[in-house]
Design an enzyme around this catalytic site. Structure first.
Site, PDB file in Angstrom:
ATOM      1  N   CYS A 116      97.026  21.193  61.153  1.00  0.00           N
ATOM      2  CA  CYS A 116      95.811  20.473  60.745  1.00  0.00           C
ATOM      3  C   CYS A 116      95.152  19.730  61.902  1.00  0.00           C
ATOM      4  O   CYS A 116      93.974  19.392  61.837  1.00  0.00           O
ATOM      5  CB  CYS A 116      96.135  19.477  59.643  1.00  0.00           C
ATOM      6  SG  CYS A 116      97.041  20.234  58.309  1.00  0.00           S
ATOM      7  N   HIS A 262      89.748  15.794  58.975  1.00  0.00           N
ATOM      8  CA  HIS A 262      90.319  17.055  58.490  1.00  0.00           C
ATOM      9  C   HIS A 262      90.207  17.052  56.972  1.00  0.00           C
ATOM     10  O   HIS A 262      90.421  16.031  56.322  1.00  0.00           O
ATOM     11  CB  HIS A 262      91.785  17.129  58.935  1.00  0.00           C
ATOM     12  CG  HIS A 262      92.562  18.168  58.209  1.00  0.00           C
ATOM     13  ND1 HIS A 262      92.134  19.472  58.109  1.00  0.00           N
ATOM     14  CD2 HIS A 262      93.741  18.095  57.530  1.00  0.00           C
ATOM     15  CE1 HIS A 262      93.027  20.148  57.405  1.00  0.00           C
ATOM     16  NE2 HIS A 262      94.000  19.343  57.042  1.00  0.00           N
ATOM     17  N   ASN A 292      91.309  23.449  51.951  1.00  0.00           N
ATOM     18  CA  ASN A 292      91.859  23.001  53.235  1.00  0.00           C
ATOM     19  C   ASN A 292      92.007  24.227  54.146  1.00  0.00           C
ATOM     20  O   ASN A 292      92.844  25.086  53.902  1.00  0.00           O
ATOM     21  CB  ASN A 292      93.216  22.342  52.949  1.00  0.00           C
ATOM     22  CG  ASN A 292      93.953  21.885  54.198  1.00  0.00           C
ATOM     23  OD1 ASN A 292      93.597  22.237  55.317  1.00  0.00           O
ATOM     24  ND2 ASN A 292      94.999  21.101  53.990  1.00  0.00           N
TER      25      ASN A 292
HETATM   26  O1  UT7 Z   1      96.474  19.627  55.432  1.00  0.00           O
HETATM   27  C1  UT7 Z   1      97.843  19.464  55.537  1.00  0.00           C
HETATM   28  C2  UT7 Z   1      98.301  18.192  55.003  1.00  0.00           C
HETATM   29  N1  UT7 Z   1      98.465  18.257  53.575  1.00  0.00           N
HETATM   30  C3  UT7 Z   1      98.001  17.282  52.853  1.00  0.00           C
HETATM   31  O2  UT7 Z   1      97.353  16.409  53.363  1.00  0.00           O
HETATM   32  C4  UT7 Z   1      98.330  17.288  51.392  1.00  0.00           C
HETATM   33  C5  UT7 Z   1      98.521  15.896  50.912  1.00  0.00           C
HETATM   34  N2  UT7 Z   1      98.950  15.846  49.513  1.00  0.00           N
HETATM   35  C6  UT7 Z   1      98.130  16.157  48.502  1.00  0.00           C
HETATM   36  O3  UT7 Z   1      96.982  16.530  48.695  1.00  0.00           O
HETATM   37  C7  UT7 Z   1      98.654  15.955  47.094  1.00  0.00           C
HETATM   38  O4  UT7 Z   1      99.931  15.414  47.162  1.00  0.00           O
HETATM   39  C8  UT7 Z   1      98.657  17.237  46.246  1.00  0.00           C
HETATM   40  C9  UT7 Z   1      97.245  17.639  45.901  1.00  0.00           C
HETATM   41  C10 UT7 Z   1      99.348  18.369  46.962  1.00  0.00           C
HETATM   42  C11 UT7 Z   1      99.398  16.983  44.947  1.00  0.00           C
HETATM   43  O5  UT7 Z   1      98.788  15.914  44.248  1.00  0.00           O
HETATM   44  P1  UT7 Z   1      99.627  14.681  43.708  1.00  0.00           P
HETATM   45  O6  UT7 Z   1      98.683  13.810  43.018  1.00  0.00           O
HETATM   46  O7  UT7 Z   1     100.441  14.112  44.843  1.00  0.00           O
HETATM   47  O8  UT7 Z   1     100.552  15.368  42.652  1.00  0.00           O
HETATM   48  P2  UT7 Z   1     102.165  15.401  42.584  1.00  0.00           P
HETATM   49  O9  UT7 Z   1     102.715  16.215  43.701  1.00  0.00           O
HETATM   50  O10 UT7 Z   1     102.654  14.011  42.389  1.00  0.00           O
HETATM   51  O11 UT7 Z   1     102.370  16.195  41.266  1.00  0.00           O
HETATM   52  C12 UT7 Z   1     101.978  15.663  39.982  1.00  0.00           C
HETATM   53  C13 UT7 Z   1     102.204  16.736  38.925  1.00  0.00           C
HETATM   54  C14 UT7 Z   1     103.580  17.384  39.016  1.00  0.00           C
HETATM   55  O12 UT7 Z   1     104.007  17.667  37.708  1.00  0.00           O
HETATM   56  P3  UT7 Z   1     105.070  16.688  36.972  1.00  0.00           P
HETATM   57  O13 UT7 Z   1     106.295  16.703  37.840  1.00  0.00           O
HETATM   58  O14 UT7 Z   1     104.396  15.347  36.929  1.00  0.00           O
HETATM   59  O15 UT7 Z   1     105.245  17.333  35.645  1.00  0.00           O
HETATM   60  C15 UT7 Z   1     103.295  18.699  39.717  1.00  0.00           C
HETATM   61  O16 UT7 Z   1     104.228  19.711  39.381  1.00  0.00           O
HETATM   62  O17 UT7 Z   1     101.264  17.803  39.105  1.00  0.00           O
HETATM   63  C16 UT7 Z   1     101.951  19.051  39.159  1.00  0.00           C
HETATM   64  N3  UT7 Z   1     101.181  19.980  39.987  1.00  0.00           N
HETATM   65  C17 UT7 Z   1     100.174  20.724  39.502  1.00  0.00           C
HETATM   66  N4  UT7 Z   1      99.647  20.822  38.268  1.00  0.00           N
HETATM   67  C18 UT7 Z   1      98.625  21.661  38.102  1.00  0.00           C
HETATM   68  C19 UT7 Z   1     101.299  20.239  41.315  1.00  0.00           C
HETATM   69  N5  UT7 Z   1     100.388  21.145  41.684  1.00  0.00           N
HETATM   70  C20 UT7 Z   1      99.680  21.455  40.587  1.00  0.00           C
HETATM   71  C21 UT7 Z   1      98.611  22.324  40.342  1.00  0.00           C
HETATM   72  N6  UT7 Z   1      98.107  22.389  39.090  1.00  0.00           N
HETATM   73  N7  UT7 Z   1      98.028  23.086  41.302  1.00  0.00           N
END
Ligand code: UT7
Length: 336
Positions: A116, A262, A292
């Site tokens: 990134c 980014h 991204n």
């Molecule tokens: O560019 C490289 C650097 N990367 C980043 O900067 C990414 C940074 N992180 C993020 O953007 C976020 O953490 C994500 C978008 C990846 C995830 O969002 P979040 O609000 O942190 O969600 P989470 O990981 O806490 O997950 C919450 C829930 C989970 O379900 P449970 O365990 O609460 O039942 C996940 O399994 O959302 C679920 N989940 C999804 N649900 C629907 C994870 N991905 C998805 C999805 N659709 N695509």
């Protein structure tokens, strides 16, 4: 006198196939609502399903535009820097592949593997080559093909939902541009202790064979990400590194006309804006359209900001980002 690094032309290219959140929800358990709320992404561009298009092919299209805007031919380039985490093949690097696609026969080319922050590391590398006199005209590409390497089943939904394919290219020239133009400050960081927070493990040269049936079954050839950890680290590190370069350049925050972070997650960039007390229109967002695109996200955004007239002569931009490595950094650039 030491030359300054001046951006002469920019270009972007994304493959024509658009993939909406609805499309993703046909392959995995997800929804348009979840993806928009958590990331801001509405759609992304992916190469054709049958493949056949590599990072260097996307970069070639963006290069043609950037070269034209710079008023250069490919022969004018004396160094190619290619930032990507998704090179066309394991080796040689995509810089070499782009070099020959540009019709060049011996121009040096190198790859930068900083994910990134690839564009930020690339910009600082280009500047070092230019200031040392080793290069005069650098073509810096950031390009990614993520789509062929994503787990589009529910197992991979956290990563698959965010990544898009694309390329951004910048033509940088060593020039005497007068006081206060070019790269005014730069700060790069890495913390390899966080390498496993965002990685693709296989194929891996530390293993024999580099990839096997077991790894494939476990999905270890797909990216894995500790999203929350990266998110929290970005929200902490981005204002910190922005402060570092402002102090280095001895500029108040108001002197920056546009912040181009980014594009990893709209919420990360909104949190950055709040932490810096910035008005909404000072932070550039286009993640809605592209997702991204990793090393391509900042140069694509820069190209759009120039096209929209938000940046231009006399304006000051800050580029910044954090991602796999972990790596993070910021650069302040003023257009002459
Ligand atoms: O560019 C490289 C650097 N990367 C980043 O900067 C990414 C940074 N992180 C993020 O953007 C976020 O953490 C994500 C978008 C990846 C995830 O969002 P979040 O609000 O942190 O969600 P989470 O990981 O806490 O997950 C919450 C829930 C989970 O379900 P449970 O365990 O609460 O039942 C996940 O399994 O959302 C679920 N989940 C999804 N649900 C629907 C994870 N991905 C998805 C999805 N659709 N695509």
């Amino acid at each position: 006198m030491m030359k300054q690094s001046i951006i002469r032309g920019t270009g972007r290219y994304v493959p024509p196939r658009q993939v909406s959140n609805e499309d993703l929800s046909r392959w995995m358990e997800t929804s348009d609502e979840w993806i928009r709320q958590r990331t801001g992404i509405e759609k992304r561009h992916w190469i054709p399903e049958e493949g056949g298009v590599g990072a260097s092919d996307l970069a070639l299209e963006a290069s043609k535009i950037a070269l034209k805007r710079a008023g250069w031919t490919a022969e004018d380039v004396d160094l190619i820097i290619f930032a990507t985490l998704s090179p066309d093949i394991f080796f040689p690097g995509s810089g070499c592949l782009l070099q020959t696609k540009l019709g060049l026969a011996s121009t040096p080319a190198l790859d930068i593997r900083q994910q990134c922050t690839g564009f930020l590391y690339g910009l600082v590398t280009a500047d070092a080559y230019i200031r040392s006199g080793y290069a005069k005209r650098v073509l810096l590409a950031g390009a990614e093909v993520h789509s062929t390497g994503l787990d589009i089943s529910t197992r991979g939904r956290d990563v698959a939902a965010i990544f898009g394919d694309g390329a951004g290219v910048v033509c940088i020239e060593g020039a005497d541009a007068g006081d206060g133009a070019g790269i005014l400050a730069a700060s790069l960081h890495a913390d390899g202790a966080g390498a496993e927070s965002l990685m693709i493990e296989g194929p891996a040269s530390r293993q024999w064979p580099r990839i096997d049936e077991k790894m494939l079954a476990e999905g270890r050839h797909y990216p894995v990400m500790d999203g929350q950890k990266i998110f929290k680290t970005a929200v902490r590190r981005l204002p910190e590194v922005a402060g570092e370069v402002l102090r280095q350049a001895d500029l108040p925050v108001e002197a920056v006309d546009l912040f181009i972070p980014h594009q990893a997650n709209l919420r990360i960039n909104q949190a950055f804006a709040r932490a810096m007390k910035l008005p909404e229109d000072k932070v550039f967002h286009n993640i809605q359209k592209y997702g991204n695109t990793t090393a391509a996200s900042i140069p694509i955004a820069l190209d759009e900001a120039l096209e929209q007239g938000i940046l231009g002569p006399g304006r000051t931009a800050m580029f910044l980002g954090l991602g796999a490595g972990l790596t993070w950094g910021a650069v302040i650039y003023r257009f002459p």
